[in-house]
Design a protein around this motif. Structure first.
Motif, PDB file in Angstrom:
ATOM      1  N   GLU A 280       0.839  -1.201   0.000  1.00  0.00           N
ATOM      2  CA  GLU A 280       0.000   0.000   0.000  1.00  0.00           C
ATOM      3  C   GLU A 280       0.871   1.247   0.000  1.00  0.00           C
ATOM      4  OE1 GLU A 280      -3.830  -1.970   2.272  1.00  0.00           O
ATOM      5  OE2 GLU A 280      -2.386  -0.813   3.401  1.00  0.00           O
ATOM      6  N   THR A 314       9.750   6.350   6.288  1.00  0.00           N
ATOM      7  CA  THR A 314       9.466   7.676   5.727  1.00  0.00           C
ATOM      8  C   THR A 314      10.740   8.287   5.150  1.00  0.00           C
ATOM      9  OG1 THR A 314       9.603   8.542   7.990  1.00  0.00           O
ATOM     10  CG2 THR A 314       7.410   8.257   7.070  1.00  0.00           C
ATOM     11  N   PHE A 317      11.027   6.966   1.737  1.00  0.00           N
ATOM     12  CA  PHE A 317      10.059   7.675   0.886  1.00  0.00           C
ATOM     13  C   PHE A 317      10.633   9.013   0.446  1.00  0.00           C
ATOM     14  CE2 PHE A 317       6.307  10.683   0.997  1.00  0.00           C
ATOM     15  CZ  PHE A 317       5.877  10.386  -0.287  1.00  0.00           C
ATOM     16  N   PHE A 396       7.227   4.126   3.209  1.00  0.00           N
ATOM     17  CA  PHE A 396       6.009   4.535   3.919  1.00  0.00           C
ATOM     18  C   PHE A 396       5.650   5.919   3.400  1.00  0.00           C
ATOM     19  CE2 PHE A 396       4.505   3.808   8.556  1.00  0.00           C
ATOM     20  CZ  PHE A 396       3.206   3.736   8.127  1.00  0.00           C
ATOM     21  N   SER A 397       4.601   5.990   2.649  1.00  0.00           N
ATOM     22  CA  SER A 397       4.321   7.218   1.914  1.00  0.00           C
ATOM     23  C   SER A 397       3.021   7.869   2.359  1.00  0.00           C
ATOM     24  CB  SER A 397       4.220   6.893   0.425  1.00  0.00           C
ATOM     25  OG  SER A 397       3.063   6.101   0.201  1.00  0.00           O
ATOM     26  N   HIS A 398       2.801   9.073   1.870  1.00  0.00           N
ATOM     27  CA  HIS A 398       1.501   9.718   2.070  1.00  0.00           C
ATOM     28  C   HIS A 398       0.377   8.809   1.601  1.00  0.00           C
ATOM     29  CE1 HIS A 398       2.585  13.681   3.459  1.00  0.00           C
ATOM     30  NE2 HIS A 398       3.573  13.709   2.595  1.00  0.00           N
ATOM     31  N   TYR A 400       0.142   5.667   1.710  1.00  0.00           N
ATOM     32  CA  TYR A 400      -0.230   4.647   2.709  1.00  0.00           C
ATOM     33  C   TYR A 400      -1.267   5.207   3.673  1.00  0.00           C
ATOM     34  CZ  TYR A 400      -0.035   1.336   6.568  1.00  0.00           C
ATOM     35  OH  TYR A 400      -0.389   0.439   7.538  1.00  0.00           O
ATOM     36  N   VAL A 401      -1.014   6.422   4.141  1.00  0.00           N
ATOM     37  CA  VAL A 401      -1.966   7.045   5.077  1.00  0.00           C
ATOM     38  C   VAL A 401      -3.300   7.260   4.382  1.00  0.00           C
ATOM     39  CG1 VAL A 401      -2.433   9.023   6.555  1.00  0.00           C
ATOM     40  CG2 VAL A 401      -0.109   8.112   6.400  1.00  0.00           C
ATOM     41  N   THR A 402      -3.244   7.730   3.162  1.00  0.00           N
ATOM     42  CA  THR A 402      -4.481   7.979   2.423  1.00  0.00           C
ATOM     43  C   THR A 402      -5.286   6.692   2.266  1.00  0.00           C
ATOM     44  OG1 THR A 402      -3.482   9.796   1.210  1.00  0.00           O
ATOM     45  CG2 THR A 402      -5.430   8.772   0.222  1.00  0.00           C
ATOM     46  N   ASN A 404      -5.140   3.932   4.042  1.00  0.00           N
ATOM     47  CA  ASN A 404      -5.610   3.334   5.277  1.00  0.00           C
ATOM     48  C   ASN A 404      -6.475   4.256   6.113  1.00  0.00           C
ATOM     49  OD1 ASN A 404      -4.584   0.535   5.512  1.00  0.00           O
ATOM     50  ND2 ASN A 404      -2.706   1.599   4.906  1.00  0.00           N
TER      51      ASN A 404
END
Lengths: 409, 409
Positions: A280, A314, A317, A396-398, A400-402, A404
Motif C-alpha cells: 500500500e 518515511t 520515501f 512509507f508514503s503519504h 499509505y496514510v491515504t 488506510n
C-alpha cells in the motif's frame, strides 16, 4: 503503482498437471467482480499449509488447520474475496463449513477434503449462500491454464495480479512450480490478508510437505513486511500433485529434493516480494540484509526493526540517507549485548557507517544517489559473528496514510 | 497543533528550593536560538536517572550513567539542543566530557558531579566549544523561576513547551514538584529524543531515588509511544533537593512516601502525556487500556500492539471505528494462549465487541461518534484475569509523513 512489477504473462504460467482452477462472480460484496475461486486437485496430492500466528485468526484458518489435521487427503481449495470471515465467532465457523460442504457435495468428497480461504472485510457476516450459489459456475470454469485468472480473482486492494512459474529437471522429468499470491497491506480491515498458493507436479511424500511449506514460508512470506501488522487470515498453501514421472523425493536434502526446493523457493520469494512491490503506497522496494550476527535470529530481529520503523520507512520515501534512523533501529532491536562500535552500514555499495560512526570517506551525495533508486539494499554488519538474514519491505508514503485512512467503503 | 495542550503558565510553575536554572544562546546549530540550559543543584540533592535501553545510546547517556554511578553527588545538569552527540564514537565521548569539565570548573566541582544531555541531529560532531563558550551566559541567567524558559530552551521539534507543577503537604511542610519535558517523535534524527527533568524539594534519601525514578518512568514515559521508535538519547532525571522542612522519607511505602510519589507521578504523567499530545502530526490523544489479563505485562504487550499499529493509528486519524484493526493487533500481541472468544472492546462507553464478535447492539454511528473526539479511550477486556495496564498514544496522520519525510534541514 507497484515497484518494478508487471502483470504476469499468461503464456509464462505453466499449468501444473493434477491442478484445475475455476473462477466465478458470486457477488460476495460487489456485483460483477470475480470473487470465488476453486482449485481442484486430483487424488493423491500432498498438501500442507502455514497459517497466521495471530490468535485472533479467522474462521477459515481454523477450519483449514482442522481439515489438514484430519489427513483425508485435500482435494479442493475454495477462496472468496470480499469478506474475511474473521471476528465472526461460531456463526462464522458454521458458514465457512457450509461452503466446504457445498463444494464437497459437488465433487463427491468429504467436507474435510476442502480447504476454505476468505479475504476481505473483517467482522461482517460471510454471505455463504452467495458463495455456494456461485460454485457451479466456478466448477464449470475449471481449467489447467487458469492460474493467471485465479491470480486476478483473489485480488483485493492489490493493484496488480501476482503469479510466477518455473520449471526444473528432476530425474529426467520436467517438473513445474506455479504459484499465485495476493496482499497489499499485511492486513486491511476492508480487504484483509496475505494469501499464497503454490503447486508442483513433483512427487513429494505428504510427510515431507509440512516442513517444506514452513521452510519456504520462512524464506519468503515470513521475511516480508509492509506495516508490521499480522493479518487474521494469512495463509500459504503448498501442493505437490505427485504427477511428474520421476522417482518420489524422500528427503528434501537429496539432490532432487534440493533442486525442487530451490525452484519452489524462487517462486515463493517472487510471490512474497511481489506483495511488497505492490504494498500500500509503496514507491520503493527495499532489501534489508543484516550480517555478522551470532545467530540468524538476532539478524532477523535487527532487520525487522529497520523494516518496521516508520521513521526509516518515511526516510526512504523522502530519499533521505538518514543514517541515524537505521542505526537507532538496530540499537533497539533487542540484541542486549550489542557493541555499537562494531556496526557497519552500507546503502548498496556505499559504505556509510564504520565502527558505529560516520565513515570519514562517506559523502552525503553518494548516499542520496542510492536513496533515490526504486530498489535499495540496506546492509548492516553487526561485527559479532557469521550469521545473516534478509527481509524485504517498502517505504512509507503519504499514499499509505491515504489508503488506510479512507473510511471503509 | 498539540491536542488539548496549552503553553504552561509561568505563574503556575512553582520554583523548587535548591534548584536554579539558566539558559543561553550558544549557537549550537542555529543562531539566535536558546539551546543551552544549566540546572544547578545545591549540595545534598538526591539524583537518579532512567535512560534509553537503545544499545546505540548517545555519548551523554553513557556519561550520565557513569557519573551517577560514581556517587560524588550530582550538582549540575547541562542540556544542549541542536546536536544529539549520538553515533559519534570516542570523539563524541570526549566532547561531552569536555562540557562537563568546563561547567565543573565554573562551579568548582568535579566533572563527575555534572550530568550532560544532548538532543538534536544524530551523527554530527558536537560543537562543544560553542557550548562551553555559552556557559557563562547560562550561569549568569540562573534563577529559581526559570522552569518555563528552560522548558522552551530544551524544545526541538516540539511545537509547545511542556512544564507542570504541583504542591502537596508532607509532615506539615508544603512540598513542590516541578518538571519539564520535550519530545515530539520518540526519535527524530534531525532533532532527537525524549527528555524529562523533574525536581522536588522533598527529603528523600538517595538510596530510594533510583527505584523511585524507575517506578515513575514506568508509569509515565515508559507508557507512551508516538511511532514505536526508541531514541538513542531518551533520559528522565529525578531530583530531590532535600530542602523541605519535613522528616526525611525513608520508605516510599510510608504515608508521606505515598503522598509524594502520587504527586510526582501526576507530574510525570502530565509531562509524558504532553509529549504524546504534541506528537508529530498528532490530531488525537488516545488512551489504550487493556484489562482482564493474567499479568500486567501481557496487558502492556496488547496495549502497545494496538498503540504501535500503523493501521490502528491511521484509522484513528480517519475517525473510522475500525474494529478489526484493533482486534487483529490484540491477536498478534504475543499472548500465545489468548482465547479470542473472551475479548471485549469498548470505545469510551460504547461496547463494540463482545465475546470476540461484534456486539449485536453496537451501532456504527455510536463508534463513529467516539472516533471523532480528540480524546478517545480504547478499552480491551481479555477475559482471563484481573491485571490491567494503560499506554497513551496519538494517531498517525499525513502530517507525520510530511514531517518525517522532510529532508533534514
Amino acid at each position: 503503482m507497484p515497484v518494478n512489477l508487471s502483470a504476469p504473462d499468461p503464456a509464462g504460467l505453466h499449468p501444473v498437471p493434477g491442478v484445475l482452477l475455476g473462477i466465478a462472480e458470486a457477488g460476495v460484496r460487489k456485483a460483477n467482480r470475480k470473487d470465488v475461486t476453486v482449485v481442484l486437485l486430483e487424488e493423491g496430492a500432498s498438501v500442507a499449509g502455514v497459517f497466521t500466528q495471530n490468535r485472533f485468526c479467522a474462521a477459515p484458518v481454523q477450519i483449514c488447520r482442522d481439515h489438514l489435521a484430519r489427513g483425508l487427503g485435500i482435494r479442493a481449495i475454495l477462496v472468496n474475496t470480499g469478506n474475511a470471515n474473521a471476528g465472526t465467532g461460531d456463526d462464522g465457523l458454521m458458514r465457512a463449513k457450509s461452503t466446504c460442504i457445498a463444494l464437497a457435495q459437488h465433487l463427491d468428497l468429504a467436507p474435510e477434503q476442502v480447504l476454505p480461504f476468505s479475504t476481505g472485510v473483517i467482522m461482517e457476516t460471510l454471505p455463504h449462500d452467495r458463495i455456494n450459489a456461485g460454485l457451479p459456475a466456478a466448477l464449470a470454469d475449471a481449467r489447467a491454464d487458469n492460474w493467471g485468472r485465479a491470480a486476478e480473482a483473489i485480488m483485493t486492494t492489490d493493484t496488480i495480479a501476482k503469479a510466477f512459474s518455473t520449471q526444473v529437471q528432476i530425474g529426467g522429468a520436467t517438473v513445474t512450480v506455479t504459484g499465485i499470491s495476493k496482499g497489499a497491506g499485511m492486513i486491511r480491515p476492508n480487504m484483509a490478508t496475505m494469501l499464497g498458493f503454490m503447486a508442483t507436479d513433483a512427487c513429494v511424500d505428504q510427510a515431507l510437505l509440512g516442513q517444506l511449506a514452513k521452510d519456504l514460508a520462512d524464506a519468503s512470506f515470513n521475511r516480508i513486511t509492509i506495516d508490521g501488522d499480522t493479518s487474521t487470515n494469512d495463509s500459504f498453501v503448498v501442493i505437490a500433485t505427485n504427477k511428474a514421472a520421476h522417482a518420489p523425493i524422500t528427503s528434501m536434502d537429496s539432490a532432487d529434493g534440493r533442486t525442487l526446493k530451490a525452484a519452489m523457493q524462487q517462486v515463493a520469494q517472487q510471490l512474497a516480494q511481489a506483495i511488497v512491490r505492490d504494498g500500500e503506497g509503496a514507491t520503493k522496494f527495499i532489501t534489508v540484509r543484516v550480517e555478522g550476527g551470532k545467530t540468524a535470529e538476532e539478524c532477523r530481529l535487527a532487520a525487522y526493526a529497520i523494516a518496521h520503523s516508520p521513521l526509516v520507512k518515511t526516510a526512504f520515501f523522502a530519499s533521505d540517507p538518514n543514517l541515524g534512523r537505521i542505526l537507532a533501529a538496530v540499537g533497539y532491536a533487542g540484541i542486549t549485548d550489542l557493541d555499537q562500535t562494531k556496526i557497519d552500514l552500507f546503502l548498496d555499495d556505499v559504505h556509510v557507517v564504520i565502527n558505529g560512526g560516520r565513515n570519514p570517506s562517506y559523502r552525503e551525495e553518494d548516499g542520496q544517489r542510492v536513496m533515490k533508486q526504486s530498489e535499495i539494499t540496506v546492509r548492516v554488519g553487526l561485527g559479532r559473528g557469521t550469521a545473516a538474514d534478509t527481509v524485504w519491505t517498502c517505504d512509507f508514503s503519504h499514499e499509505y496514510v491515504t489508503i488506510n485512512a479512507d473510511y471503509r467503503s
